[in-house]
Design a protein around this motif. Structure first.
Motif, PDB file in Angstrom:
ATOM      1  N   LYS A   1       0.967  -1.345   0.073  1.00 40.45           N
ATOM      2  CA  LYS A   1      -0.251   0.122  -0.158  1.00 40.45           C
ATOM      3  C   LYS A   1       1.082   0.911  -0.227  1.00 40.45           C
ATOM      4  CE  LYS A   1      -3.793  -2.200   2.569  1.00 40.45           C
ATOM      5  NZ  LYS A   1      -4.734  -2.117   3.500  1.00 40.45           N
TER       6      LYS A   1
ATOM      7  N   ARG B   1      -1.310  -0.455  -9.615  1.00 36.60           N
ATOM      8  CA  ARG B   1      -1.891  -1.441  -9.482  1.00 36.60           C
ATOM      9  C   ARG B   1      -3.685  -1.349  -8.544  1.00 36.60           C
ATOM     10  NH1 ARG B   1      -4.565  -6.056  -8.331  1.00 36.60           N
ATOM     11  NH2 ARG B   1      -2.258  -7.051  -7.280  1.00 36.60           N
TER      12      ARG B   1
ATOM     13  N   THR C   1      -6.666  -1.527  -7.277  1.00 35.87           N
ATOM     14  CA  THR C   1      -7.372  -2.343  -6.423  1.00 35.87           C
ATOM     15  C   THR C   1      -8.656  -2.073  -6.026  1.00 35.87           C
ATOM     16  OG1 THR C   1      -6.469  -2.154  -4.167  1.00 35.87           O
ATOM     17  CG2 THR C   1      -4.822  -3.767  -5.601  1.00 35.87           C
TER      18      THR C   1
ATOM     19  N   GLU D   1      -2.419  -0.898  -5.694  1.00 40.23           N
ATOM     20  CA  GLU D   1      -0.955  -1.681  -4.811  1.00 40.23           C
ATOM     21  C   GLU D   1       0.442  -0.782  -5.852  1.00 40.23           C
ATOM     22  OE1 GLU D   1      -1.232  -5.544  -4.625  1.00 40.23           O
ATOM     23  OE2 GLU D   1      -2.491  -5.571  -3.163  1.00 40.23           O
TER      24      GLU D   1
END
Length: 223
Positions: free
Chosen positions: A2, A30, A32, A38
């Motif tokens: 994170k 990316r 989520t 992420e």
């Protein structure tokens, strides 16, 4: 990881990471969820480079963006090194307030001196190089102050600089990844340069103290 973990690993505040994302210096993570993403090791590496360019190199956000773009497009380690070298601030002497004709003549004289020096050393540097232009300005200012180098003195300093440059680039040897190499280049160009200058000043201080003590013969002799 994170964004909080990314912040912890890099030492960059979350607010700064979000700012770099908005400025497109850092690629998006990316997704989520609608507001979550992420991040991976490539983001850690990129943030370290951004931090090096802005905090150590003193570059603006716009200049940092240009360097990152050049690094991303570089197809060799030399290209990455060149992008960083040209982006970092160049020491340039203060410009004199002479008239246009006198200024042009001074520019031509100093430019010819630099060109002659580079040819004698067989150094590969185009006239458009910011370092060539910076040296030209510095030599012009020295000439204006009647403090120019005597024939051969500048070449002697240049040979010493050549030896230092080889040592500098040896510190970047074995690093093939352009981003990691660029980070190393910032450290070498922006941080190691002051270290060398401080060593030079310490050596000067030693020489001055020896000469003041009447030990000039030992001061001038190599060890």
């Amino acid at each position: 990881m994170k964004i909080s973990e990314l912040s912890r690993r890099t030492g960059v505040p979350v607010a700064s990471i979000k700012y770099f994302l908005r400025q497109e210096l850092l690629p998006a993570g990316r997704a989520t969820a609608a507001t979550l993403a992420e991040y991976g090791d490539e983001h850690v590496q990129r943030l370290r480079l951004i931090k090096a360019l802005t905090a150590l190199g003193g570059l603006s956000i716009a200049a940092t963006r240009n360097v990152l773009a050049a690094i991303d497009q570089a197809d060799s380690s030399e290209g990455a090194l060149g992008a960083v070298s040209y982006a970092l601030p160049v020491p340039v002497a203060a410009q004199s307030a002479a008239g246009d004709e006198e200024e042009a003549e001074a520019d031509a004289t100093a430019g010819a001196e630099v060109a002659e020096l580079l040819a004698a050393l067989d150094w590969q540097a185009p006239g458009t190089s910011p370092h060539v232009q910076g040296l030209t300005s510095a030599l012009k200012e020295l000439r204006r102050l009647d403090a120019r180098y005597a024939p051969g003195e500048l070449a002697a300093y240049a040979r010493l600089a050549e030896s230092v440059a080889r040592l500098d680039l040896e510190r970047a040897a074995g690093v093939d990844d352009p981003v990691a190499l660029a980070e190393r280049a910032v450290i070498v160009f922006a941080i190691c340069a002051p270290v060398f200058e401080l060593l030079r000043r310490l050596a000067q201080e030693d020489q001055v103290r020896r000469r003041a003590a009447g030990d000039g013969a030992e001061a001038a002799s190599p060890r």
